[in-house]
Each structure stands twice: as C-alpha cells, then as structure tokens.
Design an enzyme around this catalytic site. Sequence first.
Site, PDB file in Angstrom:
ATOM      1  N   MET A  27      91.247 -34.625  22.583  1.00 47.09           N
ATOM      2  CA  MET A  27      89.850 -34.939  22.255  1.00 47.09           C
ATOM      3  C   MET A  27      89.275 -35.915  23.285  1.00 47.09           C
ATOM      4  SD  MET A  27      89.504 -34.790  18.160  1.00 47.09           S
ATOM      5  CE  MET A  27      90.119 -36.422  17.784  1.00 47.09           C
ATOM      6  N   LEU A  30      91.018 -40.411  27.420  1.00 45.11           N
ATOM      7  CA  LEU A  30      92.448 -40.291  27.687  1.00 45.11           C
ATOM      8  C   LEU A  30      93.130 -41.630  27.962  1.00 45.11           C
ATOM      9  CD1 LEU A  30      92.270 -37.131  29.978  1.00 45.11           C
ATOM     10  CD2 LEU A  30      92.611 -37.245  27.504  1.00 45.11           C
ATOM     11  N   HIS A  31      94.369 -41.716  27.507  1.00 44.72           N
ATOM     12  CA  HIS A  31      95.206 -42.889  27.771  1.00 44.72           C
ATOM     13  C   HIS A  31      96.584 -42.393  28.214  1.00 44.72           C
ATOM     14  CE1 HIS A  31      96.912 -41.875  23.904  1.00 44.72           C
ATOM     15  NE2 HIS A  31      95.755 -42.074  23.294  1.00 44.72           N
ATOM     16  N   GLY A  33      99.279 -42.021  26.712  1.00 39.40           N
ATOM     17  CA  GLY A  33      99.916 -41.085  25.777  1.00 39.40           C
ATOM     18  C   GLY A  33      99.550 -39.653  26.137  1.00 39.40           C
ATOM     19  N   HIS A  34      98.241 -39.418  26.315  1.00 42.18           N
ATOM     20  CA  HIS A  34      97.789 -38.084  26.737  1.00 42.18           C
ATOM     21  C   HIS A  34      98.419 -37.716  28.089  1.00 42.18           C
ATOM     22  CE1 HIS A  34      94.115 -39.448  24.354  1.00 42.18           C
ATOM     23  NE2 HIS A  34      94.416 -38.317  23.752  1.00 42.18           N
ATOM     24  N   GLN A  58      87.393 -31.173  12.308  1.00 40.63           N
ATOM     25  CA  GLN A  58      88.521 -31.942  11.774  1.00 40.63           C
ATOM     26  C   GLN A  58      88.135 -33.336  11.310  1.00 40.63           C
ATOM     27  OE1 GLN A  58      90.677 -31.606  15.619  1.00 40.63           O
ATOM     28  NE2 GLN A  58      91.350 -33.693  15.234  1.00 40.63           N
ATOM     29  N   GLY A 144     101.817 -34.615  20.817  1.00 40.82           N
ATOM     30  CA  GLY A 144     102.478 -35.911  20.698  1.00 40.82           C
ATOM     31  C   GLY A 144     103.126 -36.111  19.339  1.00 40.82           C
ATOM     32  N   LYS A 146     103.319 -38.830  18.042  1.00 41.47           N
ATOM     33  CA  LYS A 146     102.429 -39.820  17.407  1.00 41.47           C
ATOM     34  C   LYS A 146     101.714 -39.223  16.187  1.00 41.47           C
ATOM     35  CE  LYS A 146      98.991 -42.987  17.149  1.00 41.47           C
ATOM     36  NZ  LYS A 146      97.815 -42.228  16.899  1.00 41.47           N
ATOM     37  N   SER A 182      96.337 -45.128  21.243  1.00 41.24           N
ATOM     38  CA  SER A 182      95.416 -44.261  20.514  1.00 41.24           C
ATOM     39  C   SER A 182      94.011 -44.499  21.043  1.00 41.24           C
ATOM     40  CB  SER A 182      95.461 -44.596  19.016  1.00 41.24           C
ATOM     41  OG  SER A 182      94.321 -44.068  18.364  1.00 41.24           O
TER      42      SER A 182
HETATM   43  P1  AMP Z   1      93.925 -36.628  20.526  1.00 37.59           P
HETATM   44  O1  AMP Z   1      93.088 -36.720  21.758  1.00 37.59           O
HETATM   45  O2  AMP Z   1      93.971 -37.875  19.727  1.00 37.59           O
HETATM   46  O3  AMP Z   1      93.609 -35.398  19.708  1.00 37.59           O
HETATM   47  O4  AMP Z   1      95.418 -36.415  21.039  1.00 37.59           O
HETATM   48  C1  AMP Z   1      95.748 -35.347  21.882  1.00 37.59           C
HETATM   49  C2  AMP Z   1      97.241 -35.230  21.966  1.00 37.59           C
HETATM   50  O5  AMP Z   1      97.785 -36.435  22.507  1.00 37.59           O
HETATM   51  C3  AMP Z   1      97.907 -35.010  20.601  1.00 37.59           C
HETATM   52  O6  AMP Z   1      98.956 -34.067  20.733  1.00 37.59           O
HETATM   53  C4  AMP Z   1      98.441 -36.377  20.274  1.00 37.59           C
HETATM   54  O7  AMP Z   1      99.560 -36.360  19.423  1.00 37.59           O
HETATM   55  C5  AMP Z   1      98.824 -36.892  21.652  1.00 37.59           C
HETATM   56  N1  AMP Z   1      98.906 -38.350  21.661  1.00 37.59           N
HETATM   57  C6  AMP Z   1      97.974 -39.226  21.236  1.00 37.59           C
HETATM   58  N2  AMP Z   1      98.426 -40.497  21.337  1.00 37.59           N
HETATM   59  C7  AMP Z   1      99.683 -40.413  21.834  1.00 37.59           C
HETATM   60  C8  AMP Z   1     100.695 -41.377  22.167  1.00 37.59           C
HETATM   61  N3  AMP Z   1     100.496 -42.682  21.994  1.00 37.59           N
HETATM   62  N4  AMP Z   1     101.871 -40.919  22.646  1.00 37.59           N
HETATM   63  C9  AMP Z   1     102.085 -39.583  22.810  1.00 37.59           C
HETATM   64  N5  AMP Z   1     101.167 -38.638  22.527  1.00 37.59           N
HETATM   65  C10 AMP Z   1      99.993 -39.035  22.039  1.00 37.59           C
END
Ligand code: AMP
Length: 278
Positions: A27, A30-31, A33-34, A58, A144, A146, A182
């Site tokens: 979404m 980005l950090h 984790g992404h 969602q 992730g 997470k 996050s």
């Molecule tokens: P989002 O942008 O929040 O929908 O996350 C996109 C993807 O990045 C999802 O598969 C999340 O699980 C993963 N993700 C988010 N935060 C982390 C993190 N801290 N470590 C690993 N993966 C992450």
Amino acid sequence: MKVVTTLAEMRELRGQLAGSVGFVPTMGYLHEGHLELVRHARAENQTLIVSIFVNPAQFGPGEDFASYPRDPERDLALLEKEGVDFVFMPSAEEVYPQGFTSWVEIEKVSERLEGATRPGHFRGVATVVAKLFNIVQPTRAYFGQKDAQQLIVIKKMVSDLDMNLEVVAVPTVREPDGLALSSRNSYLSPEERQAALVLWKALGLAQELWDKGEKSAERLRQEMTSMIESEPLAKIDYVSIADPETLEELEEVDRAALVSLAVRIGKTRLIDNITLGE
Ligand code: AMP
C-alpha cells in the site's frame, strides 16, 4: 523501471515476459520492511513487479483510508534503487469500476483476530490480492510475517482456489529497539513511539515465560495483558495464542503457536506477532 497505471497495460506487459515473475503487493509509504520483501523477490526471480495501491475495500468505515500516509515519489525512488522492473499503481476506479460486485471470502481463518475487530477487512484484502494475482500472474508473491493472519488468509485462498503461484513469507523487520516497522508508525508522537514498545516487550515476555517452561496459554495471555495494561497510553484490542494454521485459540502451548496482538497506542492501532516453538 517502468510505472504502469492501467490494468490493460499491466496485462499486456506481463504477456511479453518470459521466465519467473516475483510480485510484492504493497500500500506504499515504503519502509525497510517492504524493501526486505522486494530484495527477496529480486534475488529469486527474473522479473520483479511491485504494486502500490491503497485498497479502499480493506478499510472499514471510520478507519484511516483517507488519512493513510502516501508518498509515491519517494516510493518510486526507493524501488528504482532496488532494481524493480515494473511498478503497478492503478487508481481505485481502475480496480473497482462502477458495477463491481464480486468478492473473495475466505471463511473461518478470516473471522478471528483482525477479522473479528475489522469486519470485511480480509474480504477486501483477498479480493484485491486475487485481482492483482490475475493481472500480474506471478510465479512467486511475497508477504510479510508482520501481518501473520493476512499471510494465512492468502495461503488458504491460493490453495483453495488452485491459484498457480508460490506464496513466500518474509520475517518481520524491526527497529533496533524491537518495534516492528509499519507505515502507521508515522502517526505516533515521540511519547507514543516510546509507549509502542510495549507490544514487543509483551511478545518478549511470552517468549521468556515459554522458554522457562510455562505452557498454559491462558497464563501467557494474562501475563502479556498485565504488562500492556501497565502502559497508560496502550489499549488492548486482542492478545492471542493460537494454532498457526487454523488460528483457533490454544489451551496448552505444546506445539507451534502464533502469539499475536493488536494494541491501540493513542489513536494508532498496531499489530505484531511471534511464533513459539517453531
Ligand atoms: P502494507 O503496505 O502494509 O500492505 O504491507 C505490504 C507488505 O509488506 C505486506 O506483505 C506486509 O506484511 C509487509 N510488511 C509490512 N511491514 C513489514 C515489516 N516490518 N517486516 C516485513 N514485512 C512487512
């Protein structure tokens, strides 16, 4: 790196690709984790496609869809550096045109934890991920740990609906002090950022007690709950110790268990998890 905004063009480009395609749905905002997902996908596939789409389906009414953080320019610069081939950034109208009425519902595992607190959340997640899979047709898709329940829901969908791809789980990336990265951490004030550490501390406590031989899930939940309640800025949504496949709550932790929690720190809702006994 090419930015693609329409479904038609993405489909067309996908059709021209030979070899394996890695896909990372996000979404945005980005950090690290992404980026960890992106790096895994880059290393394991010939072509790498990342999507950025803040999926309205969602988010529940009263949730943070409108205020969800967005910074597409920064995101694109980060993805360019990671060697991404295509960034798919469709509009909401493109994904959900007028007259859209089809939804993907994963029963049971969607109904607990996040699903219980956020009705319709996983219907929105499963639907958009199914659509993205149909358009991108990845060889491997990266998610992730997470968002542990999301991973379980997606794996179940892929298996139940015979989707022809591999789902790859990537471990949670954390700040040096343990806070899981996050996009929503950007909502936290400095005081709340400090308080948010209580999620990681509570997970650490569960791990420590379990290591010392505590196998009663109820005791573990209670100890975690009192620790979180001692933080004045924290309000518990749930503390769960569940079977990592069915997400049914456990009585005894005598096999692998997913310890997960959702806690509000001020107005920000944070989630985190660890697995015991892997
Ligand atoms: P989002 O942008 O929040 O929908 O996350 C996109 C993807 O990045 C999802 O598969 C999340 O699980 C993963 N993700 C988010 N935060 C982390 C993190 N801290 N470590 C690993 N993966 C992450």
